[in-house]
Design an enzyme around this catalytic site. Structure first.
Site, short mmCIF file in Angstrom:
data_model
loop_
_atom_site.label_atom_id
_atom_site.label_comp_id
_atom_site.label_asym_id
_atom_site.label_seq_id
_atom_site.Cartn_x
_atom_site.Cartn_y
_atom_site.Cartn_z
N SER A 189 0.68 -1.28 0.05
CA SER A 189 -0.14 -0.08 0.07
C SER A 189 0.77 1.34 -0.01
CB SER A 189 -0.90 -0.08 1.32
OG SER A 189 -0.25 0.01 2.41
N HIS A 217 -5.60 -4.19 -0.23
CA HIS A 217 -5.60 -3.01 -1.01
C HIS A 217 -6.00 -3.39 -2.41
CE1 HIS A 217 -4.17 -0.04 1.96
NE2 HIS A 217 -3.54 -1.00 2.37
N LYS A 248 -12.02 -1.02 2.93
CA LYS A 248 -11.52 -0.11 2.10
C LYS A 248 -12.39 0.03 0.81
CE LYS A 248 -6.83 -0.38 3.73
NZ LYS A 248 -6.95 -0.89 5.30
#
Length: 409
Positions: A189, A217, A248
């Site tokens: 990330s 991610h 996320k």
């Protein structure tokens, strides 16, 4: 011992190094993401644009997600009442785990309170399930993976980042009969680079190792249905365990592992981080399931396409200004500053002078000397907002007389 003095000294060290972290008091407005209101320390309110959030696709504001959460809240109330072992499971949790298993092409999945806990609990429990397990870990793996690998008795080997040759050396040096696990990520990330998943799987096949992939991610962001880099590259079936987050790209909260039914059953039965933790509220589970289902569709692909386009536009424009960005052709846009104090000052100036909210990233999240601002453009950032961000950074670079590169990394 003078406990207050010890605390003062510990906090002062962070201040002296420029690494003391402060919370920014902001109010998000439903339907207006990425805009928010900043409650300034001087008591005034200022409209800002959020450029550092991990709600990569704006799904935390999506009508399908909110409708599912409202429906569940009205039907069964707020909390889950406790752990699933004691208070029981619900149709919402079962649907969520079915959506996750389908997303990754696995037999089943297990939901945790966060992806951090999922990593920590699963990796530490694998040492119980496979006595003598040797875990081979990429040196840049997330803190949650490191913590899970560290806990409990067992050997570990750290290989150089994305270095298949180094990993091969380590595997070859160990007892061929010892149980082995290779742990790695798809997208790292902080730099936005991608792990060689297929190469890891090849080595696992050769040396009889299991594979553990953190797709935190990448889930929702890549692949035809949002299954991550492993889906995009057509190799999810070769990975034994996939970890992901619901907080996320899916825009809600929680984490999970997806694997074979037998492996998930064993983790469910042995992992303290699952057994003794209250399960997700049903409304959260409902919202996450709705988000995953939506992002599997063509409409979800449109969001991914728009996000990738905005990321490419931002990188191209920043590179044209000579700003020191890192570009690994993913959705993350890191701008390297290299000094914690300077990074904090730039972050503060962007917020107060330009209404651009991006938090500084410092050690231990990144190595010392690589401090950065990490931008995460979304499909709901407008062209005007991208233009404003670029002009703001250009202005600050000139005002602060920062170096510009003819060609960035």
């Amino acid at each position: 011992m003078n406990y207050d003095l010890a605390l003062d000294q510990a906090l002062q060290r962070l201040h002296d190094e420029g690494r003391y972290r402060t919370f920014i008091d902001i109010e998000r407005e439903k339907g207006n993401f990425p805009n928010a209101m900043w409650n300034r320390p001087d008591g005034k309110r200022q409209e800002i644009a959020v450029w550092c959030g991990n709600d990569y696709l704006g799904m935390g504001q999506h009508p399908a997600v909110l409708a599912a959460m409202h429906e569940a809240l009205d039907a069964v109330g707020a909390g889950s009442g406790g752990t699933r072992n004691i208070s029981g499971t619900t149709a919402y949790h079962k649907r969520l785990e079915a959506e996750i298993a389908d997303l990754h092409g696995k037999e089943t999945a297990l939901v945790f309170s966060s992806a951090y806990i999922a990593n920590d609990a699963t990796l530490s429990t694998l040492r119980i399930l496979f006595p003598g397990l040797i875990i081979y870990s990429d040196e840049l793996n997330h803190a949650s993976m490191i913590e899970g690998i560290r806990r409990g008795a067992g050997q570990k080997r750290i290989f150089r980042h994305n270095d298949l040759d180094h990993l091969r050396e380590l595997l070859a040096a160990d007892d061929p009969q010892a149980p082995k696990l290779i742990a790695f990520e798809s997208i790292y990330s902080m730099d936005g680079d991608v792990g060689p998943i297929e190469g890891f799987c090849d080595l696992a096949d050769e040396f009889g190792a299991l594979t553990y992939l953190d797709e935190v991610h990448a889930v929702g962001m890549y692949g035809k249905r949002g299954g991550g880099i492993s889906e995009r590259d057509g190799i999810a079936h070769r990975v034994d365990m996939i970890n992901g987050t619901l907080g996320k790209a899916f825009g809600v909260f929680g984490g999970y592992v997806a694997a074979s039914a037998k492996l998930v059953d064993a983790i469910r039965s042995y992992a303290p981080g699952f057994i003794f933790t209250t399960s997700l509220p049903p409304a959260i589970a409902a919202g996450a399931a709705a988000s995953i289902a939506f992002l599997k569709t063509e409409e979800g692909q449109k969001l991914r396409d728009a996000q990738q386009l905005h990321a490419k536009i931002l990188k191209t424009r920043l590179r044209g200004l000579g700003l020191p960005i890192i570009d690994h052709d993913t959705h993350i846009v890191p701008v390297i500053i290299g000094d914690p104090i300077h990074t904090k000052v730039l972050s503060d100036m962007l917020l107060s002078d330009f209404g651009v909210y991006v938090q500084p990233i410092n050690f231990p999240t990144v190595p010392r000397g690589t401090e950065r601002l990490r931008f995460t453009p979304s499909p709901v950032h407008t062209s005007d907002q991208i233009d404003h961000l670029v002009k703001s950074l250009d202005s600050l670079w000139s005002r602060c007389a920062l170096n510009r590169a003819e060609e960035s990394a």
